[in-house]
Each structure stands twice: as C-alpha cells, then as structure tokens.
Design a protein around this motif. Sequence first.
Motif, PDB file in Angstrom:
ATOM      1  N   UNK A   1     -24.707 -33.048 -70.357  1.00 56.35           N
ATOM      2  CA  UNK A   1     -26.135 -33.344 -70.261  1.00 56.35           C
ATOM      3  C   UNK A   1     -26.838 -32.841 -71.517  1.00 56.35           C
ATOM      4  N   UNK A   2     -28.152 -32.955 -71.533  1.00 56.34           N
ATOM      5  CA  UNK A   2     -28.929 -32.468 -72.675  1.00 56.34           C
ATOM      6  C   UNK A   2     -29.774 -31.256 -72.301  1.00 56.34           C
ATOM      7  N   UNK A   3     -29.330 -30.497 -71.307  1.00 58.01           N
ATOM      8  CA  UNK A   3     -30.104 -29.350 -70.841  1.00 58.01           C
ATOM      9  C   UNK A   3     -29.593 -28.052 -71.460  1.00 58.01           C
ATOM     10  N   UNK A   4     -30.491 -27.124 -71.782  1.00 56.05           N
ATOM     11  CA  UNK A   4     -30.069 -25.806 -72.267  1.00 56.05           C
ATOM     12  C   UNK A   4     -29.289 -25.056 -71.187  1.00 56.05           C
ATOM     13  N   UNK A   5     -28.389 -24.198 -71.617  1.00 58.03           N
ATOM     14  CA  UNK A   5     -27.513 -23.537 -70.639  1.00 58.03           C
ATOM     15  C   UNK A   5     -28.274 -22.602 -69.706  1.00 58.03           C
ATOM     16  N   UNK A   6     -29.405 -22.019 -70.157  1.00 57.35           N
ATOM     17  CA  UNK A   6     -30.132 -21.120 -69.254  1.00 57.35           C
ATOM     18  C   UNK A   6     -30.655 -21.859 -68.044  1.00 57.35           C
ATOM     19  N   UNK A   7     -31.141 -23.084 -68.234  1.00 56.18           N
ATOM     20  CA  UNK A   7     -31.609 -23.882 -67.098  1.00 56.18           C
ATOM     21  C   UNK A   7     -30.445 -24.190 -66.156  1.00 56.18           C
ATOM     22  N   UNK A   8     -29.292 -24.514 -66.721  1.00 51.66           N
ATOM     23  CA  UNK A   8     -28.126 -24.865 -65.895  1.00 51.66           C
ATOM     24  C   UNK A   8     -27.556 -23.657 -65.166  1.00 51.66           C
ATOM     25  N   UNK A   9     -27.740 -22.475 -65.716  1.00 51.00           N
ATOM     26  CA  UNK A   9     -27.227 -21.261 -65.052  1.00 51.00           C
ATOM     27  C   UNK A   9     -28.053 -20.879 -63.829  1.00 51.00           C
ATOM     28  N   UNK A  10     -29.295 -21.305 -63.793  1.00 56.19           N
ATOM     29  CA  UNK A  10     -30.191 -20.837 -62.733  1.00 56.19           C
ATOM     30  C   UNK A  10     -30.086 -21.720 -61.494  1.00 56.19           C
ATOM     31  N   UNK A  11     -30.061 -21.088 -60.337  1.00 59.40           N
ATOM     32  CA  UNK A  11     -29.888 -21.797 -59.067  1.00 59.40           C
ATOM     33  C   UNK A  11     -31.212 -21.829 -58.310  1.00 59.40           C
ATOM     34  N   UNK A  12     -31.949 -22.909 -58.526  1.00 58.52           N
ATOM     35  CA  UNK A  12     -33.228 -23.109 -57.847  1.00 58.52           C
ATOM     36  C   UNK A  12     -33.097 -24.101 -56.686  1.00 58.52           C
ATOM     37  N   UNK A  13     -31.869 -24.388 -56.236  1.00 53.45           N
ATOM     38  CA  UNK A  13     -31.684 -25.433 -55.223  1.00 53.45           C
ATOM     39  C   UNK A  13     -32.459 -25.136 -53.945  1.00 53.45           C
ATOM     40  N   UNK A  14     -32.293 -23.928 -53.395  1.00 48.80           N
ATOM     41  CA  UNK A  14     -32.992 -23.578 -52.158  1.00 48.80           C
ATOM     42  C   UNK A  14     -34.498 -23.510 -52.387  1.00 48.80           C
ATOM     43  N   UNK A  15     -34.900 -22.991 -53.542  1.00 47.27           N
ATOM     44  CA  UNK A  15     -36.329 -22.912 -53.857  1.00 47.27           C
ATOM     45  C   UNK A  15     -36.938 -24.305 -53.949  1.00 47.27           C
ATOM     46  N   UNK A  16     -36.189 -25.244 -54.513  1.00 47.01           N
ATOM     47  CA  UNK A  16     -36.690 -26.613 -54.640  1.00 47.01           C
ATOM     48  C   UNK A  16     -36.859 -27.260 -53.277  1.00 47.01           C
ATOM     49  N   UNK A  17     -35.890 -27.023 -52.375  1.00 45.00           N
ATOM     50  CA  UNK A  17     -36.020 -27.566 -51.012  1.00 45.00           C
ATOM     51  C   UNK A  17     -37.234 -26.979 -50.310  1.00 45.00           C
ATOM     52  N   UNK A  18     -37.480 -25.691 -50.520  1.00 43.40           N
ATOM     53  CA  UNK A  18     -38.657 -25.058 -49.907  1.00 43.40           C
ATOM     54  C   UNK A  18     -39.936 -25.650 -50.498  1.00 43.40           C
ATOM     55  N   UNK A  19     -39.949 -25.894 -51.785  1.00 43.45           N
ATOM     56  CA  UNK A  19     -41.136 -26.464 -52.427  1.00 43.45           C
ATOM     57  C   UNK A  19     -41.410 -27.870 -51.905  1.00 43.45           C
ATOM     58  N   UNK A  20     -40.360 -28.638 -51.664  1.00 42.91           N
ATOM     59  CA  UNK A  20     -40.528 -30.021 -51.206  1.00 42.91           C
ATOM     60  C   UNK A  20     -41.199 -30.089 -49.834  1.00 42.91           C
ATOM     61  N   UNK A  21     -41.183 -28.987 -49.067  1.00 45.17           N
ATOM     62  CA  UNK A  21     -41.810 -28.962 -47.742  1.00 45.17           C
ATOM     63  C   UNK A  21     -43.321 -28.768 -47.809  1.00 45.17           C
ATOM     64  N   UNK A  22     -43.839 -28.406 -48.964  1.00 44.68           N
ATOM     65  CA  UNK A  22     -45.262 -28.096 -49.101  1.00 44.68           C
ATOM     66  C   UNK A  22     -46.083 -29.384 -49.155  1.00 44.68           C
ATOM     67  N   UNK A  23     -47.191 -29.413 -48.413  1.00 40.29           N
ATOM     68  CA  UNK A  23     -48.096 -30.563 -48.399  1.00 40.29           C
ATOM     69  C   UNK A  23     -49.039 -30.467 -49.594  1.00 40.29           C
TER      70      UNK A  23
END
Length: 409
Positions: free
Chosen positions: A77-99
């Motif tokens: 991909x074209x993403x920097x490694x720091x972004x790829x190292x970070x695990x925001x998966x659960x945080x993203x799912x929580x954010x998607x629940x916000x109205x």
Amino acid sequence: MKSLVVAEVYPWPADDGYRLRVSNLIEAFVELGPVDFVCMDGSDCFRGAAPDGITVIDAPEGPERPIGQWLKPWLTTRLPRRILRRDFDAATRRFAEIDQAAYDVCFVSHLDTWHPIGEHLTLPTLVDFDNLEDLLTRTIRKAGPIVQPGDGVSAKAKAVLRWVIASGFNLVDERRWARAQRHLAAHVERTFVCSQLDVARSAIPNVVAVPNGYQRTFEPASHFEPNDPSAPVFLFIGLLSYDPNADAVRWFASSVLPLVRQRLPNATFRVVGRGAEHVSAVAALPGVELVGGVESLEPELRGADVAVIPLRSGAGTRLKVVEAMANRLPMVTTTIGCEGIDLDDGIHAWIRDDAREFAEACVAAVQNTALRATVIDAAERRYLERYQWSSIRAMVSKLALEVVEAQQR
C-alpha cells in the motif's frame, strides 16, 4: 452548537506539550457549546476529570500490531508504517455507532486518528496535523544514529545498523506522509499546523496556523539575575520518550555541558519530564541531574537560570520555547528548536547550532546580566502579544463557527 471531538490521547492532566495542545483545542469547542469527546486512548495512564461541558466516549485503540501484520501491507500500500502498526479497528466500530446528526461540527486531532474514521465522517471537519509528519520523519532520519553516552564500539555499530534500516523505511514514509496529508486535506474543511512556516511548507490550500501557546498559572520570577551565578542551573523540560527530545538531551549532556563546565565548573543540567528511562545513560555524566516527571513545574522554573532547547530534529513548534518566554527564563536554543516561533537571535533568545557556540551562549546567558535582562523582557512581551492560549482558543472557536456557517449556506 454541539461538537464531536476525536483524539488519540486523554489530555487531562495536560502534562506534556501534545496533551496541553489537545486540551486547549478541545476547550475552544467547549466555548461554543457541549462537546462529546471520542477518546481513542488505550493506555492505562492516569485520568483526571474532564472539564465541564465535555462528555467522554471511550473507543480505545488496541495494542500495536507486530511487524508480521504490518510489513506486507506496508510493501503493498502507500501508507506509512506508523498508521499500519496502530490498531484502531475496535475504536472505528465504536465510532460508527455514533449518530452524527446530533452534531454541528467535528474536530480531530492528528492524521493517525482521522485515517480510520475519515470515510465515516459526514460532518464539517477540522483536523489538527500538529506536526507535518513528512518533515518530522525527515529530520529524525537526518539526525543520525542514536548513540548513548558511554557506548562502546559494538554498541555504536549496532546503533548505526538500526539507523540504516530505519532510514530506509523513513525515506519511503516521508513521501507517504506527504501524500496522506494532502489526501486528508482534500476531505475536510480546515487543517491546522503550528506555524506560518509550516503553512508554507505544507502546500495545502485549506491549512491554517494555530500556534502552540502557554497559560500562566503563577506569577513568574524576574530572573534578571541568576539564582547563584557560580552554580547556574540549565533546564530542559520535555517528554523524554519523544526521540527528538531524547536526542537533544544526549547532545547537550555529552557535547555542550562539558564545554560550559570548563567556564562554569559548578553548572548543572536538570532534565525534567516523563520517560526518563529513555535517556538514563546521561545520569552518569558530570553535572547532569535526571529528574524525570514532577507534580509541579513551578519549582523547576523558579529554580532554573537558563532554559535550553538543544533540539536537532523535530517538526511543529516547541511548547518548551513558549514556556520559557512566559516564565521569563532566558533561553538558548538551536534553530530547529525555535522553528516557527517568532524569535530573533540576540533579542528574544540566543540561537546557536554548533556545540561550542551553544556552550558560549549558555555562559553569556549567565554572565552578561545586561543582555540577559533585555532578552527576558523582549521574550515575555512577544509571549503576551502572540502566544497566550486564551487568544488562540478564541481564534479556533472562530474558525469552527466559520466552517459551520459555510456549511449552512
């Protein structure tokens, strides 16, 4: 007006430069109305009470991904490694629940935080880059290998090898960070950096300079005269786990302080900040006092005679510079240490990059009391004119209102 704010740290207490910036930017939105704060901080750091008007919604980041999980995506991909190292998966799912319909505007701190949620955002959005990550990555690469004081030949060779490997990654990531910054800016209404210098460097059309500031909580000492001219105290304050700060401490302790002590044999270098274990080797050097974190900076700021900002890498602007200005501490800094802050050499500070010249300026800041007094007064005036958090918060509030009003037209 109701705001949705997202950040990767819990900023209370605001005990380092980044948390201080985040806390003040959030409070700029509180001045417009209630704030829901989505906190992606997955650490176990102590949490103080959030200010009135802020409701905290936890969406914690997961543990950092191991190299086996991020290396292949980095290669494809074209993403920097720091972004790829970070695990925001659960945080993203929580954010998607916000109205999001319940809010008027969104503020996000840092590109890393925006990246996993950007595609979910439907609100007019402002993002604080804080640092330009491509510039930060470049300056770290150019600073060279991290060598601890007292390292032998084998340890130095290993440090050089680590630097060579990291530099290969960083050379690629510099371009990726620049691309990621432009991509983000194309999808939000406003972006923030710390200085007009970074505005020019960014080449981003919707970027605004939002400087770092400082708010006094006590009346500073005059500092016209050193506390003890025969035993001056040179002070560095900063988060010591941050590579540019750690490098600055090592360089001053090993290359500058010995030159200072040739002229001022009883001079000491006090190093204050969390993460002292990252620079533990300097504690063995003559004249170095490795203090670590403290509950209050007031005694340190009153007891010091000169603030030193010996940074050789980094990006954005340094809170420690504005902190010295506000607390009337004469300051010796490198060019990169005060970059983006409106200072003139010999008027507001001594600005030197060579180790010997830096040491000579440190001695002058102690012994030349007439120049010391004029530098202190000029730096304090510049702080009062431009770098108080109260006026910076008002500017951010105005920017947020402009974004919302433009969306409603």
